[in-house]
Structure formats: structure tokens, C-alpha cells
Design a protein around this motif. Structure first.
Motif, short mmCIF file in Angstrom:
data_model
loop_
_atom_site.label_atom_id
_atom_site.label_comp_id
_atom_site.label_asym_id
_atom_site.label_seq_id
_atom_site.Cartn_x
_atom_site.Cartn_y
_atom_site.Cartn_z
N ASP A 150 0.83 -1.21 0.00
CA ASP A 150 0.00 0.00 0.00
C ASP A 150 0.86 1.26 0.00
O ASP A 150 2.10 1.21 -0.01
N SER A 151 0.20 2.42 -0.01
CA SER A 151 0.91 3.70 -0.14
C SER A 151 1.79 4.01 1.06
O SER A 151 2.67 4.87 0.98
N SER A 152 1.58 3.31 2.18
CA SER A 152 2.42 3.48 3.36
C SER A 152 3.57 2.48 3.41
O SER A 152 4.31 2.44 4.40
N GLY A 153 3.67 1.65 2.38
CA GLY A 153 4.74 0.66 2.33
C GLY A 153 4.43 -0.62 3.07
O GLY A 153 5.32 -1.45 3.28
N ILE A 154 3.17 -0.82 3.45
CA ILE A 154 2.78 -2.02 4.19
C ILE A 154 2.42 -3.13 3.21
O ILE A 154 1.60 -2.93 2.31
N PRO A 155 3.02 -4.32 3.37
CA PRO A 155 2.71 -5.43 2.46
C PRO A 155 1.43 -6.17 2.89
O PRO A 155 1.17 -6.34 4.08
N HIS A 156 0.67 -6.59 1.90
CA HIS A 156 -0.55 -7.37 2.09
C HIS A 156 -0.43 -8.61 1.21
O HIS A 156 -0.03 -8.51 0.05
N ALA A 173 -6.48 3.26 -1.98
CA ALA A 173 -5.79 4.40 -1.36
C ALA A 173 -6.03 4.47 0.15
O ALA A 173 -5.22 5.06 0.88
N ALA A 174 -7.12 3.87 0.62
CA ALA A 174 -7.42 3.86 2.06
C ALA A 174 -6.78 2.68 2.78
O ALA A 174 -6.96 2.52 3.99
N GLY A 175 -6.05 1.84 2.05
CA GLY A 175 -5.40 0.67 2.65
C GLY A 175 -6.29 -0.53 2.75
O GLY A 175 -5.94 -1.51 3.43
N ASN A 176 -7.45 -0.52 2.07
CA ASN A 176 -8.37 -1.66 2.10
C ASN A 176 -7.94 -2.71 1.07
O ASN A 176 -7.71 -2.38 -0.09
N PRO A 177 -7.86 -3.99 1.48
CA PRO A 177 -7.51 -5.04 0.53
C PRO A 177 -8.70 -5.44 -0.35
O PRO A 177 -9.82 -5.57 0.15
N HIS A 178 -8.43 -5.62 -1.62
CA HIS A 178 -9.42 -6.10 -2.58
C HIS A 178 -8.89 -7.41 -3.15
O HIS A 178 -7.75 -7.47 -3.61
N LEU A 179 -9.70 -8.45 -3.13
CA LEU A 179 -9.30 -9.75 -3.65
C LEU A 179 -10.15 -10.12 -4.85
O LEU A 179 -11.35 -9.84 -4.89
N ALA A 180 -9.52 -10.76 -5.82
CA ALA A 180 -10.24 -11.41 -6.92
C ALA A 180 -10.03 -12.91 -6.74
O ALA A 180 -8.90 -13.38 -6.71
N LEU A 181 -11.13 -13.65 -6.58
CA LEU A 181 -11.06 -15.07 -6.26
C LEU A 181 -11.96 -15.87 -7.19
O LEU A 181 -13.05 -15.41 -7.56
#
Length: 194
Positions: free
Chosen positions: A44-50, A95-103
Motif C-alpha cells: 500500500d501507499s504506506s509501504g505495508i505489504p498485504h 488508497a485507504a489501505g483496504n484489501p481487494h481480492l479477486a477469487l
């Protein structure tokens, strides 16, 4: 650079990053549960990995996020299949740090868009009634979730592209006929072209 990968000796999900010319590695989930298919990573934009990955033995999708120097993991609600059955997955972060998944997973392999916002997971079907493999999800610079994928409905093997606007998904065929669309990967350029 950030890398997520499968460590075969202990069947772990691992993460590597390079800083100051030095690579460091760490374990995301040490329960010995992943499969060697590609894991999916977004930063994400803060450098946090998901990370999103598949618990091969139980048959569930898991989501992991690094915060405060440690990883937290959770099961994605509703995303389940028979153990040892392939689940196709991809992750992006808005941009808000919310994860979106395609499954997509058996039975049916319908493409689902799954998002966590305000601590709550919600899901919706992207292309109803269609079988799908190899989804790749990205968030456009304007904040729109977009997915490329291969439709495998009987008699169909097309590359498709879907976008969510006005609260609804719409899709178009990018390439057909023939057996096309496998292993697609979506990206945006500076002009917001996919």
C-alpha cells in the motif's frame, strides 16, 4: 522490491524485501499450509505489504498484513473449497489501505470481488454464471477496481476485462476466439491505460 513466495521445506509463506542493498526474509505464516502456486502480494501507499494465499490442507483463503513489525493473518470469510483444490487469487490495495481480492474456485469458478473495509469483509460476483481462472486485480488511479481474467465457461476460452463503476460490474471481451486469456496480468500506465 518486495517478494512473497512458497518455501517448500516447511511449506511456509515467506516474504523478502531489499533495503540498503541487503535482502531480508521472514515467515508470514509458519503453519505449513500453503501450496506452491503463486501467492499474491500488494504494497500500500504506506509501504505495508498485504498477502493473499491458499491453505491447501483446509481449503480456505487467508489474508496477511504486516503492521508494527509483525504479521497478522485471518481466514477470508466465505472463500472456501475442498482441501487440495486450486483457488485462483489476486490482491490489490486501495488508497485507504483496504484489501481487494479477486477469487475463483470450485464449484463453478465464478469470479468474486472480496473487499475488507471498516473491519468487515464483503463479496460480490463479478461476472455471474461464468467460470473463471487466472484473475488479476488492480485499483485504477481513480480508485476503480479492475480485473482481467480468463473465462472458461463451456465452449468459451476468452480474455476478459471487468470494471466496477456506479456500484455495478461490467465486462468486455478483450481477445477471442481461441483458447486465450490464461495467466493475464493487469497494470496501469501513467495515462491510466490498462
Amino acid at each position: 522490491p518486495h517478494v512473497v513466495y512458497y518455501e517448500q521445506t516447511n511449506f511456509d509463506v515467506k516474504y523478502a524485501t531489499k533495503s540498503g542493498g541487503v535482502w531480508t526474509t521472514e515467515v508470514v505464516d509458519s503453519n505449513g499450509i500453503t501450496q506452491p502456486d503463486p501467492q499474491s502480494l500488494a504494497v500500500d501507499s504506506s509501504g505495508i505489504p498485504h498477502v493473499v494465499y491458499y491453505d491447501f490442507h483446509v481449503g480456505v483463503i487467508k489474508y496477511a498484513r504486516k503492521s508494527g513489525g509483525s504479521w497478522t493473518t485471518e481466514v477470508v470469510p466465505g472463500a472456501a473449497s475442498s482441501p487440495a483444490t486450486l483457488i485462483y487469487r489476486s490482491i490489490a490495495v486501495d488508497a485507504a489501505g483496504n484489501p481487494h481480492l479477486a477469487l475463483s474456485y470450485p464449484p463453478g469458478n465464478e469470479l468474486q470481488h472480496v473487499v475488507k473495509s471498516g473491519g468487515v469483509w464483503t463479496s460480490e460476483v463479478v461476472d455471474p454464471g461464468k467460470g473463471v481462472v487466472d484473475p488479476s486485480i488492480k485499483i485504477s488511479p481513480g480508485g476503480t477496481p479492475c480485473i482481467s481474467y480468463k473465462e472458461i465457461t463451456t465452449g468459451t476460452n476468452n480474455l476478459k476485462y471487468a470494471t466496477r463503476t456506479g456500484g455495478a460490474w461490467s465486462s468486455v471481451v478483450v481477445d477471442a476466439p481461441g483458447n486465450v486469456g490464461g495467466g493475464s496480468w493487469l497494470a496501469f500506465d501513467a495515462s491510466v491505460n490498462t
